[in-house]
Design a protein around this motif. Structure first.
Motif, PDB file in Angstrom:
ATOM      1  N   GLY A  32       0.791  -1.226   0.000  1.00 52.71           N
ATOM      2  CA  GLY A  32       0.000   0.000   0.000  1.00 52.71           C
ATOM      3  C   GLY A  32       0.820   1.270   0.000  1.00 52.71           C
ATOM      4  N   GLN A  33       2.136   1.147   0.181  1.00 56.37           N
ATOM      5  CA  GLN A  33       2.981   2.343   0.150  1.00 56.37           C
ATOM      6  C   GLN A  33       3.363   2.678  -1.296  1.00 56.37           C
ATOM      7  N   SER A  34       3.606   3.958  -1.528  1.00 52.39           N
ATOM      8  CA  SER A  34       3.957   4.402  -2.882  1.00 52.39           C
ATOM      9  C   SER A  34       5.404   4.049  -3.209  1.00 52.39           C
ATOM     10  N   LYS A  35       5.687   4.081  -4.496  1.00 50.59           N
ATOM     11  CA  LYS A  35       7.052   3.826  -4.957  1.00 50.59           C
ATOM     12  C   LYS A  35       8.050   4.797  -4.300  1.00 50.59           C
ATOM     13  N   ALA A  36       7.669   6.076  -4.236  1.00 48.40           N
ATOM     14  CA  ALA A  36       8.568   7.085  -3.654  1.00 48.40           C
ATOM     15  C   ALA A  36       8.801   6.832  -2.167  1.00 48.40           C
ATOM     16  N   GLU A  37       7.724   6.514  -1.433  1.00 51.13           N
ATOM     17  CA  GLU A  37       7.868   6.227   0.007  1.00 51.13           C
ATOM     18  C   GLU A  37       8.831   5.064   0.245  1.00 51.13           C
ATOM     19  N   ILE A  38       8.622   3.998  -0.498  1.00 51.71           N
ATOM     20  CA  ILE A  38       9.449   2.800  -0.295  1.00 51.71           C
ATOM     21  C   ILE A  38      10.903   3.088  -0.651  1.00 51.71           C
ATOM     22  N   ALA A  39      11.121   3.748  -1.780  1.00 53.27           N
ATOM     23  CA  ALA A  39      12.498   4.058  -2.185  1.00 53.27           C
ATOM     24  C   ALA A  39      13.175   4.969  -1.167  1.00 53.27           C
ATOM     25  N   ASN A  40      12.455   5.975  -0.678  1.00 53.42           N
ATOM     26  CA  ASN A  40      13.057   6.898   0.294  1.00 53.42           C
ATOM     27  C   ASN A  40      13.395   6.188   1.601  1.00 53.42           C
ATOM     28  N   LYS A  41      12.543   5.263   2.031  1.00 48.32           N
ATOM     29  CA  LYS A  41      12.823   4.520   3.265  1.00 48.32           C
ATOM     30  C   LYS A  41      14.034   3.605   3.085  1.00 48.32           C
ATOM     31  N   LEU A  42      14.112   2.927   1.944  1.00 44.65           N
ATOM     32  CA  LEU A  42      15.272   2.047   1.722  1.00 44.65           C
ATOM     33  C   LEU A  42      16.564   2.866   1.668  1.00 44.65           C
ATOM     34  N   LYS A  43      16.531   4.015   1.011  1.00 47.05           N
ATOM     35  CA  LYS A  43      17.724   4.885   0.994  1.00 47.05           C
ATOM     36  C   LYS A  43      18.048   5.380   2.399  1.00 47.05           C
ATOM     37  N   GLY A  44      16.990   5.660   3.170  1.00 45.31           N
ATOM     38  CA  GLY A  44      17.177   6.134   4.540  1.00 45.31           C
ATOM     39  C   GLY A  44      17.801   5.085   5.452  1.00 45.31           C
ATOM     40  N   TYR A  45      17.401   3.818   5.271  1.00 45.63           N
ATOM     41  CA  TYR A  45      18.057   2.756   6.053  1.00 45.63           C
ATOM     42  C   TYR A  45      19.534   2.688   5.698  1.00 45.63           C
ATOM     43  N   LYS A  46      19.829   2.831   4.409  1.00 48.63           N
ATOM     44  CA  LYS A  46      21.227   2.747   3.951  1.00 48.63           C
ATOM     45  C   LYS A  46      22.088   3.854   4.551  1.00 48.63           C
ATOM     46  N   LYS A  55      15.793  -0.997  13.022  1.00 48.57           N
ATOM     47  CA  LYS A  55      16.373  -0.495  11.767  1.00 48.57           C
ATOM     48  C   LYS A  55      17.685  -1.182  11.391  1.00 48.57           C
ATOM     49  N   SER A  56      18.404  -1.719  12.380  1.00 49.97           N
ATOM     50  CA  SER A  56      19.680  -2.371  12.042  1.00 49.97           C
ATOM     51  C   SER A  56      19.468  -3.561  11.105  1.00 49.97           C
ATOM     52  N   ILE A  57      18.310  -4.212  11.253  1.00 47.48           N
ATOM     53  CA  ILE A  57      17.999  -5.342  10.357  1.00 47.48           C
ATOM     54  C   ILE A  57      17.887  -4.844   8.926  1.00 47.48           C
ATOM     55  N   MET A  58      17.177  -3.736   8.740  1.00 45.61           N
ATOM     56  CA  MET A  58      16.994  -3.212   7.385  1.00 45.61           C
ATOM     57  C   MET A  58      18.245  -2.514   6.876  1.00 45.61           C
ATOM     58  N   LYS A  59      19.071  -2.026   7.773  1.00 45.91           N
ATOM     59  CA  LYS A  59      20.340  -1.457   7.293  1.00 45.91           C
ATOM     60  C   LYS A  59      21.168  -2.554   6.635  1.00 45.91           C
ATOM     61  N   SER A  60      21.226  -3.719   7.277  1.00 44.84           N
ATOM     62  CA  SER A  60      22.007  -4.805   6.676  1.00 44.84           C
ATOM     63  C   SER A  60      21.363  -5.327   5.399  1.00 44.84           C
ATOM     64  N   GLN A  61      20.026  -5.257   5.317  1.00 48.99           N
ATOM     65  CA  GLN A  61      19.347  -5.690   4.091  1.00 48.99           C
ATOM     66  C   GLN A  61      19.579  -4.718   2.942  1.00 48.99           C
ATOM     67  N   SER A  62      19.636  -3.424   3.259  1.00 52.67           N
ATOM     68  CA  SER A  62      19.648  -2.406   2.197  1.00 52.67           C
ATOM     69  C   SER A  62      21.044  -1.989   1.764  1.00 52.67           C
ATOM     70  N   LYS A  63      22.044  -2.278   2.559  1.00 51.38           N
ATOM     71  CA  LYS A  63      23.370  -1.733   2.229  1.00 51.38           C
ATOM     72  C   LYS A  63      23.932  -2.292   0.925  1.00 51.38           C
ATOM     73  N   ARG A  64      23.523  -3.512   0.543  1.00 52.41           N
ATOM     74  CA  ARG A  64      24.031  -4.083  -0.711  1.00 52.41           C
ATOM     75  C   ARG A  64      23.168  -3.701  -1.912  1.00 52.41           C
ATOM     76  N   LEU A  65      22.087  -2.954  -1.707  1.00 55.76           N
ATOM     77  CA  LEU A  65      21.214  -2.583  -2.825  1.00 55.76           C
ATOM     78  C   LEU A  65      21.738  -1.328  -3.523  1.00 55.76           C
ATOM     79  N   SER A  66      21.839  -1.389  -4.852  1.00 53.62           N
ATOM     80  CA  SER A  66      22.203  -0.202  -5.642  1.00 53.62           C
ATOM     81  C   SER A  66      20.971   0.685  -5.787  1.00 53.62           C
ATOM     82  N   ASP A  67      21.169   1.897  -6.285  1.00 56.23           N
ATOM     83  CA  ASP A  67      20.028   2.778  -6.563  1.00 56.23           C
ATOM     84  C   ASP A  67      19.066   2.121  -7.551  1.00 56.23           C
TER      85      ASP A  67
END
Ligand code: HEM
Length: 80
Positions: A32-46, A55-67
């Motif tokens: 239900g979240q928008s593309k922009a919301e999800i992308a901004n949150k993933l960048k924010g975890y990184k 958040k530490s769980i998602m930091k480890s999940q997101s750190k290997r993701l490219s833009d």
């Protein structure tokens, strides 16, 4: 990169349609979240500008993701 193949790594916690509360965190339903919301949150975890108590769980999940990975995942998840 392809959002559906990247999302295989996320399913266990977030559910195949994003409707599962990950590890019992009530406020983190991604369906239900928008593309922009999800992308901004993933960048924010990184970059440590977003997150809650787990958040530490998602930091480890997101750190290997490219833009590009983040954009593809956000597009895929926003269509659930
Ligand atoms: C939070 C996406 C993998 C557990 C989030 C949020 C997003 C997200 C967008 C923010 C929700 C919000 O605050 O509105 C993803 C994606 C993944 C992934 C795209 C795969 C690349 C995982 C995995 C786990 C997990 C594998 C469990 C090991 C959590 C938890 C939160 C969360 C516990 C809340 C963290 C906090 O306190 O801020 N996820 N996730 N996620 N995710 Fe994931």
């Amino acid at each position: 990169s392809d959002g559906s193949s990247e999302y295989v790594k996320c399913k266990g916690c977030h559910g195949s349609d994003g409707s599962k509360a990950p590890l019992g965190v009530d406020s983190a339903i991604i369906k239900g979240q928008s593309k922009a919301e999800i992308a901004n949150k993933l960048k924010g975890y990184k970059d440590d500008t977003y997150g809650g108590a787990k958040k530490s769980i998602m930091k480890s999940q997101s750190k290997r993701l490219s833009d590009d990975d983040i954009a593809a995942l956000a597009d895929y998840i926003s269509k659930f």
